[in-house]
Design a protein around this motif. Structure first.
Motif, PDB file in Angstrom:
ATOM      1  N   HIS A   3       0.859  -1.184   0.000  1.00 51.09           N
ATOM      2  CA  HIS A   3       0.000   0.000   0.000  1.00 51.09           C
ATOM      3  C   HIS A   3       0.897   1.236   0.000  1.00 51.09           C
ATOM      4  O   HIS A   3       1.696   1.426   0.918  1.00 51.09           O
ATOM      5  N   TYR A   4       0.766   2.060  -1.043  1.00 49.95           N
ATOM      6  CA  TYR A   4       1.686   3.190  -1.157  1.00 49.95           C
ATOM      7  C   TYR A   4       1.198   4.374  -0.330  1.00 49.95           C
ATOM      8  O   TYR A   4       0.640   5.324  -0.871  1.00 49.95           O
ATOM      9  N   ASP A   5       1.382   4.328   0.956  1.00 51.41           N
ATOM     10  CA  ASP A   5       0.973   5.479   1.761  1.00 51.41           C
ATOM     11  C   ASP A   5       2.186   6.384   2.018  1.00 51.41           C
ATOM     12  O   ASP A   5       3.282   6.131   1.533  1.00 51.41           O
ATOM     13  N   ALA A   6       1.957   7.420   2.838  1.00 50.27           N
ATOM     14  CA  ALA A   6       3.011   8.402   3.099  1.00 50.27           C
ATOM     15  C   ALA A   6       4.245   7.730   3.700  1.00 50.27           C
ATOM     16  O   ALA A   6       5.384   8.045   3.320  1.00 50.27           O
ATOM     17  N   ASP A   7       4.038   6.799   4.630  1.00 51.60           N
ATOM     18  CA  ASP A   7       5.182   6.148   5.278  1.00 51.60           C
ATOM     19  C   ASP A   7       6.018   5.368   4.268  1.00 51.60           C
ATOM     20  O   ASP A   7       7.237   5.297   4.374  1.00 51.60           O
ATOM     21  N   TRP A   8       5.327   4.790   3.326  1.00 49.58           N
ATOM     22  CA  TRP A   8       6.017   4.002   2.293  1.00 49.58           C
ATOM     23  C   TRP A   8       6.988   4.907   1.515  1.00 49.58           C
ATOM     24  O   TRP A   8       8.139   4.597   1.310  1.00 49.58           O
ATOM     25  N   PHE A   9       6.489   6.079   1.098  1.00 45.33           N
ATOM     26  CA  PHE A   9       7.340   6.998   0.340  1.00 45.33           C
ATOM     27  C   PHE A   9       8.447   7.578   1.208  1.00 45.33           C
ATOM     28  O   PHE A   9       9.577   7.745   0.775  1.00 45.33           O
ATOM     29  N   LYS A  10       8.105   7.908   2.459  1.00 47.48           N
ATOM     30  CA  LYS A  10       9.109   8.463   3.376  1.00 47.48           C
ATOM     31  C   LYS A  10      10.244   7.464   3.582  1.00 47.48           C
ATOM     32  O   LYS A  10      11.413   7.850   3.627  1.00 47.48           O
ATOM     33  N   SER A  11       9.883   6.192   3.716  1.00 47.38           N
ATOM     34  CA  SER A  11      10.924   5.185   3.957  1.00 47.38           C
ATOM     35  C   SER A  11      11.908   5.162   2.777  1.00 47.38           C
ATOM     36  O   SER A  11      13.112   5.013   2.964  1.00 47.38           O
ATOM     37  N   ALA A  12      11.363   5.351   1.591  1.00 45.87           N
ATOM     38  CA  ALA A  12      12.236   5.362   0.407  1.00 45.87           C
ATOM     39  C   ALA A  12      13.148   6.586   0.424  1.00 45.87           C
ATOM     40  O   ALA A  12      14.355   6.492   0.191  1.00 45.87           O
ATOM     41  N   LEU A  13      12.559   7.775   0.703  1.00 46.47           N
ATOM     42  CA  LEU A  13      13.341   9.021   0.704  1.00 46.47           C
ATOM     43  C   LEU A  13      14.374   9.007   1.828  1.00 46.47           C
ATOM     44  O   LEU A  13      15.485   9.496   1.667  1.00 46.47           O
ATOM     45  N   ASN A  14      13.994   8.412   2.973  1.00 45.95           N
ATOM     46  CA  ASN A  14      14.926   8.345   4.105  1.00 45.95           C
ATOM     47  C   ASN A  14      16.060   7.356   3.863  1.00 45.95           C
ATOM     48  O   ASN A  14      17.122   7.475   4.455  1.00 45.95           O
ATOM     49  N   ALA A  15      15.815   6.405   3.006  1.00 50.02           N
ATOM     50  CA  ALA A  15      16.868   5.423   2.707  1.00 50.02           C
ATOM     51  C   ALA A  15      17.930   6.019   1.774  1.00 50.02           C
ATOM     52  O   ALA A  15      19.025   5.487   1.632  1.00 50.02           O
ATOM     53  N   MET A  16      17.603   7.166   1.141  1.00 53.14           N
ATOM     54  CA  MET A  16      18.511   7.736   0.151  1.00 53.14           C
ATOM     55  C   MET A  16      19.714   8.396   0.799  1.00 53.14           C
ATOM     56  O   MET A  16      19.623   8.995   1.869  1.00 53.14           O
ATOM     57  N   ALA A  32      12.176  17.116   5.436  1.00 51.36           N
ATOM     58  CA  ALA A  32      13.542  16.776   5.018  1.00 51.36           C
ATOM     59  C   ALA A  32      13.784  15.304   5.281  1.00 51.36           C
ATOM     60  O   ALA A  32      13.208  14.731   6.222  1.00 51.36           O
ATOM     61  N   ASN A  33      14.625  14.697   4.493  1.00 50.49           N
ATOM     62  CA  ASN A  33      14.894  13.277   4.731  1.00 50.49           C
ATOM     63  C   ASN A  33      16.020  13.112   5.758  1.00 50.49           C
ATOM     64  O   ASN A  33      16.645  14.096   6.182  1.00 50.49           O
ATOM     65  N   THR A  34      16.277  11.859   6.146  1.00 48.40           N
ATOM     66  CA  THR A  34      17.246  11.562   7.205  1.00 48.40           C
ATOM     67  C   THR A  34      18.635  12.087   6.848  1.00 48.40           C
ATOM     68  O   THR A  34      19.320  12.678   7.694  1.00 48.40           O
ATOM     69  N   ALA A  35      19.042  11.922   5.579  1.00 49.60           N
ATOM     70  CA  ALA A  35      20.383  12.350   5.170  1.00 49.60           C
ATOM     71  C   ALA A  35      20.547  13.851   5.378  1.00 49.60           C
ATOM     72  O   ALA A  35      21.610  14.321   5.798  1.00 49.60           O
ATOM     73  N   PHE A  36      19.487  14.611   5.096  1.00 47.98           N
ATOM     74  CA  PHE A  36      19.550  16.056   5.283  1.00 47.98           C
ATOM     75  C   PHE A  36      19.699  16.397   6.765  1.00 47.98           C
ATOM     76  O   PHE A  36      20.519  17.229   7.159  1.00 47.98           O
ATOM     77  N   LEU A  37      18.866  15.717   7.601  1.00 49.27           N
ATOM     78  CA  LEU A  37      18.890  15.993   9.035  1.00 49.27           C
ATOM     79  C   LEU A  37      20.245  15.635   9.627  1.00 49.27           C
ATOM     80  O   LEU A  37      20.767  16.347  10.478  1.00 49.27           O
ATOM     81  N   GLU A  38      20.842  14.557   9.105  1.00 50.59           N
ATOM     82  CA  GLU A  38      22.141  14.128   9.625  1.00 50.59           C
ATOM     83  C   GLU A  38      23.225  15.161   9.329  1.00 50.59           C
ATOM     84  O   GLU A  38      24.131  15.371  10.120  1.00 50.59           O
ATOM     85  N   LEU A  39      23.111  15.797   8.159  1.00 48.32           N
ATOM     86  CA  LEU A  39      24.093  16.817   7.788  1.00 48.32           C
ATOM     87  C   LEU A  39      24.136  17.912   8.868  1.00 48.32           C
ATOM     88  O   LEU A  39      25.199  18.395   9.245  1.00 48.32           O
ATOM     89  N   TYR A  40      22.948  18.287   9.306  1.00 49.46           N
ATOM     90  CA  TYR A  40      22.874  19.383  10.267  1.00 49.46           C
ATOM     91  C   TYR A  40      22.871  18.870  11.712  1.00 49.46           C
ATOM     92  O   TYR A  40      22.842  19.656  12.656  1.00 49.46           O
ATOM     93  N   GLY A  41      22.819  17.558  11.868  1.00 47.22           N
ATOM     94  CA  GLY A  41      22.843  16.946  13.207  1.00 47.22           C
ATOM     95  C   GLY A  41      21.660  17.391  14.047  1.00 47.22           C
ATOM     96  O   GLY A  41      21.803  17.841  15.183  1.00 47.22           O
ATOM     97  N   MET A  42      20.493  17.337  13.449  1.00 46.65           N
ATOM     98  CA  MET A  42      19.309  17.812  14.191  1.00 46.65           C
ATOM     99  C   MET A  42      18.102  16.928  13.904  1.00 46.65           C
ATOM    100  O   MET A  42      18.114  16.103  12.985  1.00 46.65           O
TER     101      MET A  42
END
Lengths: 488, 138
Positions: A3-16, A32-42
């Motif tokens: 089922h392509y819900d919001a979490d499904w898409f987020k998981s993909a973007l966060n895996a990038m 913002a995805n996880t990679a972006f947040l990690e850059l800023y450490g927040m």
């Protein structure tokens, strides 16, 4: 099927591994995805404070907003081949960013930015970027002012930072602001915009050929060279765009091509017209052999006579073809011309045809002496008179060609008037084309009037043709002084 | 059966040569001559007029056609024959192109019409070849 819900898409973007940031049309951060947040450490919550955080450079923040607005307004991608982004610890990262519009219908409702780390050493200190950049670029700008070509400089975001006066004259000037992206400042130059992007993406020279009107006159053709420029430390600064006007080269090349095509066509038609009589003669010769073998000498004699006529025609064709080339080879020299003598010589040359046709050449030349190029003038008169004789009206009792001359201060006019068959009404200017014949009488080479026209043009003269079934009147006007020939 | 052949060529010597060659192949033929496309059309119309008067003359069924002619060239006549053919009950005659042009585009342009049977380059015509071209018609 998931089922392509919001979490499904987020998981993909966060895996990038790429940093993904979604913003609203007012540049506000939405996600913002996880990679972006990690850059800023927040965390995601902390992120929303980012825009006004203490460490953020107001100039940078302003620039992000301007970038975002450009994407929203243009509805197009904005590619930033290289930018430095600092995290909360002040560590700089070189990023390659593409910002893209998200549409709902034809409205841009959000933007999405995707950034990828470039593996570039970040040894230069932050101070360099702003102040040093300006200091570095200033002498480059000064240099372009006296540069003999239209020239522009853009930064890594393809924003116009400098143009010289020549550029403004050819491509149009723009106000240089932090917002003057090439893409939006020069609408309609999509191919050049693409070329600038390619240059910076690949860090290599690119070029493109463009055609555009200059000062409202004829279109000019430019070769535009796009090359990357870099700061002292090797960081890419942007691209220089230099245009070179290659119109003259293009015209020459086009003229050469058309001359070449014409020559090919001419060679084809000439060989074709020479081959015709040869084939006919070949046929006649084989008939003669058969006739002689069969003892039919009367028939053979007839064929042999026909061969003589064909050979005369062939000779005329060869002469015409050579004439066409010869006048050009002997080009340029003006000398005294005695029109009476010239007409006499022409009539001598045509004596057999004059006798056969019964056409009288009437010399009514009032102007006898003039300055001109004798070979060209002779070819003009010879071909016009030969035409009048060839296309005489056989049923008329008195057949004539009248040759007159008159002059004004600037020019001499020669009139050749006959009472022959005339030229068909629908012939128009095609009469001057090579190998074009309009008469049922097919003896001509189809080159006569082409030779005349070429020579009249070379003498900077003009020719008028009046024709009806009562005859043809042709007036050739040539200036008394020849304009200096242009030689390159 | 007597055949009527029309030679369309502005070069009267070429017509003479071809006529002599044809007369060698058969002595039961009528050879008509026209010096351009327009004359050829007149030749066809004359036959139509004769037939309307009740005379049982046959229109030329075979045409030898040059390309390069003043007034109306070979291609002009091909187009005219095509439209005349669909209008009359006589049908379109069989055409043999007879030209000094070696040019491929002239050949292609001619052979585009289905009633054009051969493209003959003048210097290449031998008595044997002419005979074989006309074998179906005599």
């Amino acid at each position: 099927m998931p089922h392509y819900d919001a979490d499904w898409f987020k998981s993909a973007l966060n895996a990038m591994h790429d940093k993904v940031l979604i913003k609203g049309t007012a540049s506000e951060i939405l996600w913002a995805n996880t990679a972006f947040l990690e850059l800023y450490g927040m965390t995601e919550d902390e992120l929303f404070e980012l825009v006004d955080a203490d460490h953020s450079d107001p100039d940078d923040t302003l620039q992000y907003v301007i970038d975002d607005q450009t994407v929203v307004d243009s509805g197009q991608h904005l590619e930033i081949p290289q930018e430095i982004v600092r995290n909360s610890d002040g560590v700089g990262f070189h990023l390659h960013t593409v910002k893209s519009p998200i549409f709902e219908g034809d409205q841009v409702v959000r933007t999405v930015g995707v950034s990828r780390n470039l593996t570039i050493d970040d040894s230069p200190k932050r101070d360099f970027d702003q102040a040093n950049a300006k200091a570095f670029v200033a002498p480059l700008k000064a240099l372009t002012r006296s540069f003999p070509n239209p020239m522009m400089m853009v930064d890594v975001k393809a924003r116009v930072i400098h143009t010289n006066a020549l550029w403004d004259a050819v491509f149009g000037g723009v106000d240089i602001t932090p917002n003057s992206y090439f893409l939006t400042a020069y609408e309609g130059f999509d191919a050049l915009s693409q070329c600038i992007g390619d240059c910076m993406r690949t860090n290599s020279n690119q070029h493109i050929t463009m055609s555009l009107p200059k000062e409202g006159l004829a279109r000019h053709v430019y070769t535009v060279q796009v090359s990357p420029w870099a700061f002292e430390n090797g960081t890419m600064g942007g691209a220089t765009i230099i245009a070179t006007d290659v119109s003259a080269l293009h015209q020459q090349s086009a003229a050469l091509q058309s001359a070449n095509d014409e020559l090919m066509q001419y060679a084809y038609r000439a060989s074709h017209d020479l081959k015709g009589p040869i084939m006919t003669v070949k046929g006649l010769a084989s008939l003669i052999i058969e006739d002689v073998e069969a003892g039919e000498t009367a028939e053979a004699l007839e064929s042999a006579r026909a061969i003589t006529i064909m050979m005369e025609r062939l000779e005329n064709n060869v002469k015409s073809i050579l004439d066409l080339a010869r006048a050009d080879l002997e080009d340029g020299q003006s000398s005294a011309v005695d029109l009476h003598a010239m007409l006499g010589e022409i009539c001598d040359g045509l004596s057999a045809n004059l006798a056969r046709s019964g056409v009288q050449v009437e010399n009514r030349l009032h102007v006898q002496h003039m300055q001109s190029q004798p070979t060209r003038l002779r070819q003009i008169l010879e071909n016009l008179i030969a035409n009048s004789v060839r296309y005489h009206a056989p049923e008329r009792l008195e057949k004539y060609v009248r040759v007159r001359s008159s002059e004004t201060e600037e020019s001499v006019a020669i009139d050749i008037e006959d009472n022959g068959l005339g030229i068909p009404d629908d012939a128009g200017d095609r009469i001057f084309e090579r190998f074009t014949r309009f008469s049922r009488n097919s003896e001509g080479s189809g080159l006569g009037l082409a030779i005349v026209k070429r020579n009249v043009d070379a003498l900077s003269g003009r020719i008028d043709v009046q024709s009806s079934d009562a005859g043809t009147a042709i007036r050739v006007v040539v200036p008394k002084t020849q304009p200096e020939e242009e030689r390159t | 059966m007597t055949q009527t052949i029309l030679l369309v060529d502005d070069n009267k010597t070429d017509r003479y040569i071809l006529k002599r060659r044809l007369e060698k192949i058969s002595d039961d033929l009528v050879v008509l001559e026209a010096e351009n496309g327009e004359h050829a059309i007149e030749a066809f119309s004359d036959y139509e007029a004769e037939r309307e008067k009740g005379h049982s003359t046959k229109p030329p069924l075979i045409v030898f056609l040059d390309i390069n002619m003043p007034i109306m060239d070979g291609f002009g006549l091909l187009e005219a024959l095509h439209s005349m053919g669909s209008a009359s009950d006589g049908g379109v005659p069989t055409v043999f192109m007879f030209t000094s042009s070696h040019r491929d585009e002239d050949k292609e342009r001619s052979m585009h019409w289905d009633f054009v049977k051969e493209y003959i380059v003048k210097g290449d015509l031998s008595a044997e070849k002419l005979k074989s071209y006309l074998a179906d018609h005599f």
